[in-house]
Design an enzyme around this catalytic site. Structure first.
Site, PDB file in Angstrom:
ATOM      1  N   TYR A  98      -1.230  -0.776  10.560  1.00 42.35           N
ATOM      2  CA  TYR A  98      -1.451  -1.104   9.142  1.00 42.35           C
ATOM      3  C   TYR A  98      -0.251  -0.642   8.309  1.00 42.35           C
ATOM      4  CZ  TYR A  98      -3.615  -1.343   4.521  1.00 42.35           C
ATOM      5  OH  TYR A  98      -3.873  -1.631   3.207  1.00 42.35           O
TER       6      TYR A  98
ATOM      7  N   SER B 270       0.850  -1.196   0.000  1.00 43.32           N
ATOM      8  CA  SER B 270       0.000   0.000   0.000  1.00 43.32           C
ATOM      9  C   SER B 270       0.881   1.238   0.000  1.00 43.32           C
ATOM     10  CB  SER B 270      -0.873   0.000   1.263  1.00 43.32           C
ATOM     11  OG  SER B 270      -1.533   1.233   1.422  1.00 43.32           O
TER      12      SER B 270
HETATM   13  N1  LIG Z   1      -8.809  -0.637  -1.104  1.00 43.57           N
HETATM   14  C1  LIG Z   1      -7.782   0.153  -0.855  1.00 43.57           C
HETATM   15  O1  LIG Z   1      -7.935   1.396  -0.787  1.00 43.57           O
HETATM   16  C2  LIG Z   1      -6.411  -0.419  -0.669  1.00 43.57           C
HETATM   17  C3  LIG Z   1      -5.310   0.461  -0.772  1.00 43.57           C
HETATM   18  C4  LIG Z   1      -4.031  -0.057  -0.614  1.00 43.57           C
HETATM   19  C5  LIG Z   1      -3.845  -1.399  -0.377  1.00 43.57           C
HETATM   20  N2  LIG Z   1      -4.924  -2.230  -0.263  1.00 43.57           N
HETATM   21  C6  LIG Z   1      -4.650  -3.647  -0.004  1.00 43.57           C
HETATM   22  O2  LIG Z   1      -5.227  -4.397  -1.043  1.00 43.57           O
HETATM   23  C7  LIG Z   1      -5.488  -5.725  -0.601  1.00 43.57           C
HETATM   24  C8  LIG Z   1      -6.887  -6.129  -1.033  1.00 43.57           C
HETATM   25  O3  LIG Z   1      -7.811  -5.286  -0.363  1.00 43.57           O
HETATM   26  P1  LIG Z   1      -9.167  -4.807  -1.049  1.00 43.57           P
HETATM   27  O4  LIG Z   1      -9.142  -3.346  -1.084  1.00 43.57           O
HETATM   28  O5  LIG Z   1      -9.419  -5.558  -2.296  1.00 43.57           O
HETATM   29  O6  LIG Z   1     -10.200  -5.233   0.101  1.00 43.57           O
HETATM   30  P2  LIG Z   1     -11.543  -6.102   0.066  1.00 43.57           P
HETATM   31  O7  LIG Z   1     -12.402  -5.716  -1.084  1.00 43.57           O
HETATM   32  O8  LIG Z   1     -12.118  -5.974   1.447  1.00 43.57           O
HETATM   33  O9  LIG Z   1     -11.017  -7.599  -0.170  1.00 43.57           O
HETATM   34  C9  LIG Z   1     -10.214  -8.210   0.794  1.00 43.57           C
HETATM   35  C10 LIG Z   1      -9.975  -9.663   0.410  1.00 43.57           C
HETATM   36  O10 LIG Z   1      -9.122 -10.269   1.410  1.00 43.57           O
HETATM   37  C11 LIG Z   1      -9.745 -11.457   1.881  1.00 43.57           C
HETATM   38  N3  LIG Z   1      -9.410 -11.681   3.279  1.00 43.57           N
HETATM   39  C12 LIG Z   1      -9.553 -10.826   4.318  1.00 43.57           C
HETATM   40  N4  LIG Z   1      -9.207 -11.425   5.467  1.00 43.57           N
HETATM   41  C13 LIG Z   1      -8.826 -12.693   5.153  1.00 43.57           C
HETATM   42  C14 LIG Z   1      -8.377 -13.808   5.897  1.00 43.57           C
HETATM   43  N5  LIG Z   1      -8.280 -13.759   7.249  1.00 43.57           N
HETATM   44  N6  LIG Z   1      -8.063 -14.954   5.252  1.00 43.57           N
HETATM   45  C15 LIG Z   1      -8.194 -15.018   3.898  1.00 43.57           C
HETATM   46  N7  LIG Z   1      -8.626 -14.001   3.131  1.00 43.57           N
HETATM   47  C16 LIG Z   1      -8.948 -12.859   3.761  1.00 43.57           C
HETATM   48  C17 LIG Z   1     -11.242 -11.232   1.680  1.00 43.57           C
HETATM   49  O11 LIG Z   1     -11.912 -12.471   1.492  1.00 43.57           O
HETATM   50  P3  LIG Z   1     -12.857 -13.229   2.559  1.00 43.57           P
HETATM   51  O12 LIG Z   1     -13.583 -12.205   3.376  1.00 43.57           O
HETATM   52  O13 LIG Z   1     -13.730 -14.087   1.684  1.00 43.57           O
HETATM   53  O14 LIG Z   1     -11.910 -14.056   3.366  1.00 43.57           O
HETATM   54  C18 LIG Z   1     -11.252 -10.469   0.368  1.00 43.57           C
HETATM   55  O15 LIG Z   1     -11.200 -11.371  -0.716  1.00 43.57           O
HETATM   56  C19 LIG Z   1      -5.260  -5.717   0.901  1.00 43.57           C
HETATM   57  O16 LIG Z   1      -4.002  -6.292   1.202  1.00 43.57           O
HETATM   58  C20 LIG Z   1      -5.265  -4.236   1.257  1.00 43.57           C
HETATM   59  O17 LIG Z   1      -4.502  -3.980   2.418  1.00 43.57           O
HETATM   60  C21 LIG Z   1      -6.189  -1.767  -0.411  1.00 43.57           C
END
Ligand SMILES: NC(=O)c1ccc[n+]([C@@H]2O[C@H](COP(=O)([O-])OP(=O)(O)OC[C@H]3O[C@@H](n4cnc5c(N)ncnc54)[C@H](OP(=O)(O)O)[C@@H]3O)[C@@H](O)[C@H]2O)c1
Length: 258
Positions: A148, A138
């Protein structure tokens, strides 16, 4: 044709990776906790693109479940060519106000699982002399916004270190560092982001497009979006006291939902 394993494939950026990789003809192993969502996605991707899709249900905050993913990554007969370590979540409160169980789960999913899966995949790929790893970090990894940021700083620096360790082996490692991306992330973390200006936001499909372009180019750090390239360049040049002050106050303006 190659096989990619994507963690956190049930939603958001991981879901966008799954769609794009299947569209490009890759077989997939989809990892997350929500079996119903993964099964539905597997059927949809197989029907649309004719690729083989395995579902591996695993809670990556659980060590034994994470080992099952590692075992799959290490299988010599069914090699994984691309590992996308994407699963993650936002913490629900500032460190001292948060439940330690939420803090520990963050560490387990976003640090321990990344390390264990990279160990398994990195060894298997090095043995074969080819492969790629994408660790979703991130822009938070360049600032100091609670645990985080600290966890994502581990992901970025660890990815750089592993990329150096694997240099010349045919295996690449890329830390993908997105800024605010429209996914389920902020709702799940109960963070209020409606006041954020629209120009800050990225779409998950565009993040994935840039990530795969950067992986193909062998880039170690991938920052999607011109606006976030400017922000991360500035943050890396500015003195740390300034970085700790300004961005932190700006982020604190965004109140957490109840
Ligand atoms: N969105 C942003 O603004 C942003 C910015 C920078 C970085 N990121 C990073 O991008 C990545 C993806 O996030 P996203 O934005 O796509 O969020 P999201 O839409 O909430 O998706 C998160 C994914 O992670 C899975 N997950 C969460 N906890 C888990 C666990 N304990 N075991 C296995 N799977 C788990 C969830 O699946 P289940 O609930 O089905 O397990 C879901 O598929 C993360 O690493 C986040 O830190 C996001």
């Amino acid at each position: 044709m190659t096989t990619a394993l994507v963690t956190g494939a049930s939603a958001g950026i991981g879901l966008a990776f799954a769609h794009r990789l299947a569209h490009d003809g890759n077989d997939l192993v989809l990892v997350a906790r929500d079996r119903a969502r993964l099964d539905r996605l597997a059927r949809e991707l197989h029907a649309a693109h004719g690729v083989e899709v395995e579902v591996l249900v695993a809670d990556l905050s659980d060590r034994a479940a994470t080992w099952q993913v590692c075992d799959r990554l290490a299988e010599a007969e069914r090699p994984i060519d691309l590992l996308v370590n994407n699963a993650g979540f936002g913490l629900r409160a500032k460190f001292l106000d948060n439940d330690l169980s939420n803090e520990e789960a963050g560490l387990d999913v976003m640090v321990r699982a990344v390390m264990l899966t990279c160990h398994a995949a990195g060894r298997a790929m090095r043995e074969r002399g080819s492969g790629a790893i994408v660790n979703v970090s991130s822009v938070a990894s360049f600032i100091a916004n609670g645990t985080y940021s600290a966890e994502k700083a581990f992901v970025t620096v660890f990815s750089e270190a592993l990329a150096s360790e694997l240099a010349g082996t045919g295996v690449t490692v890329t830390a993908l560092c997105p800024g605010f991306t429209r996914t389920e992330f902020h709702d799940r973390a109960r963070v209020q982001v409606s006041a954020l200006p629209g120009w800050l936001w990225l779409e998950a499909d565009a993040v994935v497009q840039q990530a795969l372009t950067d992986v193909a180019a062998g880039k170690v750090i991938s920052v999607p979006g011109a606006q976030w390239k400017v922000v991360t360049t500035a943050v890396r040049i500015l003195p740390r006291p300034l970085v700790r002050g300004g961005p932190m106050r700006a982020l604190d303006r965004f109140r957490r939902k109840g």
